[in-house]
Structures are given as C-alpha cells and as structure tokens.
Design an enzyme around this catalytic site. Structure first.
Site, PDB file in Angstrom:
ATOM      1  N   HIS A  64       0.830  -1.210   0.000  1.00 52.26           N
ATOM      2  CA  HIS A  64       0.000   0.000   0.000  1.00 52.26           C
ATOM      3  C   HIS A  64       0.862   1.257   0.000  1.00 52.26           C
ATOM      4  CE1 HIS A  64       0.066   1.187   4.356  1.00 52.26           C
ATOM      5  NE2 HIS A  64       0.170  -0.099   4.596  1.00 52.26           N
ATOM      6  N   ASP A 177       5.463   2.688   7.187  1.00 51.07           N
ATOM      7  CA  ASP A 177       4.225   1.948   6.927  1.00 51.07           C
ATOM      8  C   ASP A 177       3.487   2.707   5.829  1.00 51.07           C
ATOM      9  OD1 ASP A 177       1.928   0.484   6.945  1.00 51.07           O
ATOM     10  OD2 ASP A 177       1.327   0.995   8.990  1.00 51.07           O
ATOM     11  N   GLU A 207      -5.283   1.816   2.073  1.00 53.24           N
ATOM     12  CA  GLU A 207      -5.198   0.643   2.952  1.00 53.24           C
ATOM     13  C   GLU A 207      -5.520   1.019   4.382  1.00 53.24           C
ATOM     14  OE1 GLU A 207      -3.039  -2.326   5.604  1.00 53.24           O
ATOM     15  OE2 GLU A 207      -2.940  -0.157   5.546  1.00 53.24           O
ATOM     16  N   GLU A 208      -5.015   2.179   4.801  1.00 55.18           N
ATOM     17  CA  GLU A 208      -5.101   2.575   6.210  1.00 55.18           C
ATOM     18  C   GLU A 208      -6.522   2.859   6.681  1.00 55.18           C
ATOM     19  OE1 GLU A 208      -2.824   2.258   8.246  1.00 55.18           O
ATOM     20  OE2 GLU A 208      -0.903   2.386   7.204  1.00 55.18           O
ATOM     21  N   ASP A 230       4.270  -5.560   3.560  1.00 56.19           N
ATOM     22  CA  ASP A 230       3.895  -4.480   4.477  1.00 56.19           C
ATOM     23  C   ASP A 230       4.904  -4.435   5.611  1.00 56.19           C
ATOM     24  OD1 ASP A 230       2.333  -2.547   5.932  1.00 56.19           O
ATOM     25  OD2 ASP A 230       0.520  -3.339   4.997  1.00 56.19           O
TER      26      ASP A 230
HETATM   27 ZN   LIG Z   1       0.626  -0.984   6.503  1.00 53.81          ZN
END
Ligand SMILES: [Zn+2]
Length: 347
Positions: A64, A177, A207-208, A230
């Site tokens: 992501h 991240d 994604e978050e 990830d």
């Molecule tokens: Zn992540």
C-alpha cells in the site's frame, strides 16, 4: 537505485490516505525499468506487470502506498486549522509535531500547537489532549488569510520528517508503513529473473482506512496467489512483552500466521517457509496480531485467493517517525523472489 535511495525518496514523499498521488507517480517511475507494462486503475492503484509464459498463473504482490496523516477539517476565524485524522493515529503523539499542509497552490509548513506548560492548570497538565482540541498553526493571521494562502477544507496534512540514516543499515523516517513494503516490492521486481508466472506488482491506495484499493485491484487482476508486502510491529523496545510480539528489527522479514483479518492459507505459509529455508533467508513468524494488511482483503476476492504476508519489522509505526533495518527490506525482497520462483509447487 539502491533500497536506501528508493526508501529515502518514498519516505520523504507525502501520500496521506486517499491522496497518494505523489507516491503513485514515484512508484510508476521506480517500477518502470523492471516492468513490461504499467497501468493505473480507476481508484489510482498502480499495477506493474511482469509477463510470464502464456496462460501462466498470476501472482499479485501488494504494497500500500498510503500513510496515516491528517486532513483540514475547519479553519478558525483566527486562521488556525482544525483537523480530522486519516487512519489510526494516537492523539498523544500529535502535540508539537511539525507538519506540511498540501494545498492545491503550495506546500505550507506548520506546527500542531498547544498551550505551553507555564499557563496550563494542574489538571490540564495531567490530561491527554484529544485531536479535536489541537490545531495547526501555519502562521496565518485569520481565516481569510489562510484561504488567501490557498488552504482549503480537505487539504491533506503530512508529518514533516526527513529520512535519516543512523549508520550501519538502520534508518529513520516518515511513513515506513508502508513505503518499506513499496521499496521491498520494487527491489523484488529488480531481482526477478524471467518467471513462468505473470507477476502483478500493485501499489494500492487507501489501505489505512480499510484495505480499499486492494479489493478493487484484486478483483481486476484476479490472481491465483497473493502476497502483501507491508510492515509489522518490531517489539524489541522497552515495555513490550514477549506475549505481545516476538518480532525484532534486523532479524528478517516476518511471516504472518494469523492476524485480525487473515489466517494465512496453510499451503501459502508452507510455500513461504520452504522458500526462506531453502534460500537460507532469515525470517520470523508471528501470530494473533491485531490489525491486518491488504492480504486480508485480497484473500476474500471473487472465489478466494490464497494469500500471505511478508512484513518488514518496524519500530514506532503509525507515529510520525519510524525505524527499520534496510537488511529486512532486502530479505523481504529476496524471499518474495524465492517464493515466486517456486510457484510451480502450487499448480
Ligand atoms: Zn501498513
């Protein structure tokens, strides 16, 4: 380019969830040398395709591109910006952070302001300030001044942290991240020789806030197998119990056995473990973790896609600055390639 150079660019770019454009453009640039074709879909996922044999199996890699951040919610009459959180952020880490507000016209530096301790009452000093009590100061004199600068409701706000090497192979920076996963995916493409299967390396959006881009991308790609690249929590810091996590920075990529959204398909887990062992790539395993990755969404696509996770152990995720070992990114890429070379075991 090296993993270090790629991660530096990716980390310094801003891609608050739903506003991934800068990272998307960078991903296209960095994946182009290693892809046969690159397309973007309607939600702005980036799909780099490395073609295999005709009618071969399809493997989807997903990293992501978005990061947790903030968004301008209101502008006070005095010109301060109140904000909404985009993704999971702990309110306690917000005060006094440097941020950048990305308006249509320009990028404005600012600070998340709060009252100095000298003028706080006793009970105020003990209290954790919630995000709706905080504000961002960009030096505007009034609401009209902020609007004249070009700041608008809905502008994304990122943390202002520059990528820093700490020597050896340890680095510190923003949005690891999941720029770490993005860097691992690029490196995997670089290392990949001709493969029998066709590889779809997907930079996903949003994604978050619920693994959204991965869902539509997986529906489109319709893969036979998938791996999400990830990060995961490295728990090798004071105050973390072994029960919470045994994952350590620098000890190899983490393979998920289960998290809150995915129980890794047993054949996928075996495939990844065997690939690591046969190539002597260090790895760690983890289970019972809260939180999830794109793999959780991809695995439930169409009639189901056997999926797994390869994660880079990362300290302090979802805070403005995180830390990781570049070796773990390199080994994540190597493991991804080793697994892809062994997909014939599946079909
Ligand atoms: Zn992540």
């Amino acid at each position: 380019m090296s993993i270090n150079e790629n991660l530096e660019k990716l980390s310094n770019a801003c891609g608050v969830t739903g506003r991934e454009n800068e990272v998307k453009e960078l991903m296209i640039r960095l994946m182009t040398p290693y892809a046969d074709e690159i397309v973007t879909d309607k939600l702005e996922n980036v799909i780099a395709i490395k073609k295999g044999k005709e009618k071969s199996a399809k493997i989807m890699l997903a990293a992501h591109m978005d990061e947790v951040g903030l968004m301008v919610k209101t502008i006070t009459k005095d010109g301060f910006l109140q904000f909404a959180k985009m993704g999971g952020i702990d309110d306690r880490i917000l005060p006094a952070q440097r941020v950048t507000v990305l308006s249509r016209k320009a990028v404005f530096p600012g600070i998340i302001g709060s009252k100095p301790p000298h003028i706080q009452k006793e009970e105020e000093r003990k209290k954790i300030l919630a995000s709706d009590e905080l504000f961002i100061d960009v030096g505007a004199e009034s609401k009209d001044d902020a609007l004249a600068m070009g700041i608008a409701i809905g502008d994304p706000i990122g943390f202002d942290i520059k990528y820093t090497s700490l020597g050896r192979d340890i680095v510190m920076g923003k949005a690891f991240d999941n720029r770490a996963g993005c860097a691992a995916m690029i490196e995997a493409l670089r290392l990949m020789e001709k493969t029998d299967c066709t590889v779809y390396a997907v930079g996903t959006v949003q994604e978050e806030v619920g693994l959204r881009g991965a869902g539509t991308a997986a529906f489109n790609v319709d893969p036979d197998l998938a791996i999400a690249l990830d990060v995961t929590i490295a728990g090798d810091v004071p105050g973390v119990r072994e029960y919470d996590t045994t994952i350590k920075m620098g000890k190899g990529p983490a393979l998920t056995i289960s998290d809150s959204g995915l129980i890794t398909h047993p054949r996928v887990l075996r495939w990844l473990l065997d690939s690591a062992e046969e190539e002597k790539i260090p790895y760690q395993v983890e289970t019972g973790l809260m939180g999830s990755t794109d793999a959780a969404r991809i695995t439930l696509t169409r009639q189901g896609v056997p999926s797994g996770n390869i994660s880079v152990p990362t300290r302090y995720i979802h805070s403005p600055v995180a830390m990781l070992s570049l070796k773990d990114i390199e080994n994540s890429a190597k493991l991804t390639v080793a697994a892809i070379q062994r997909t014939s075991r599946f079909f």
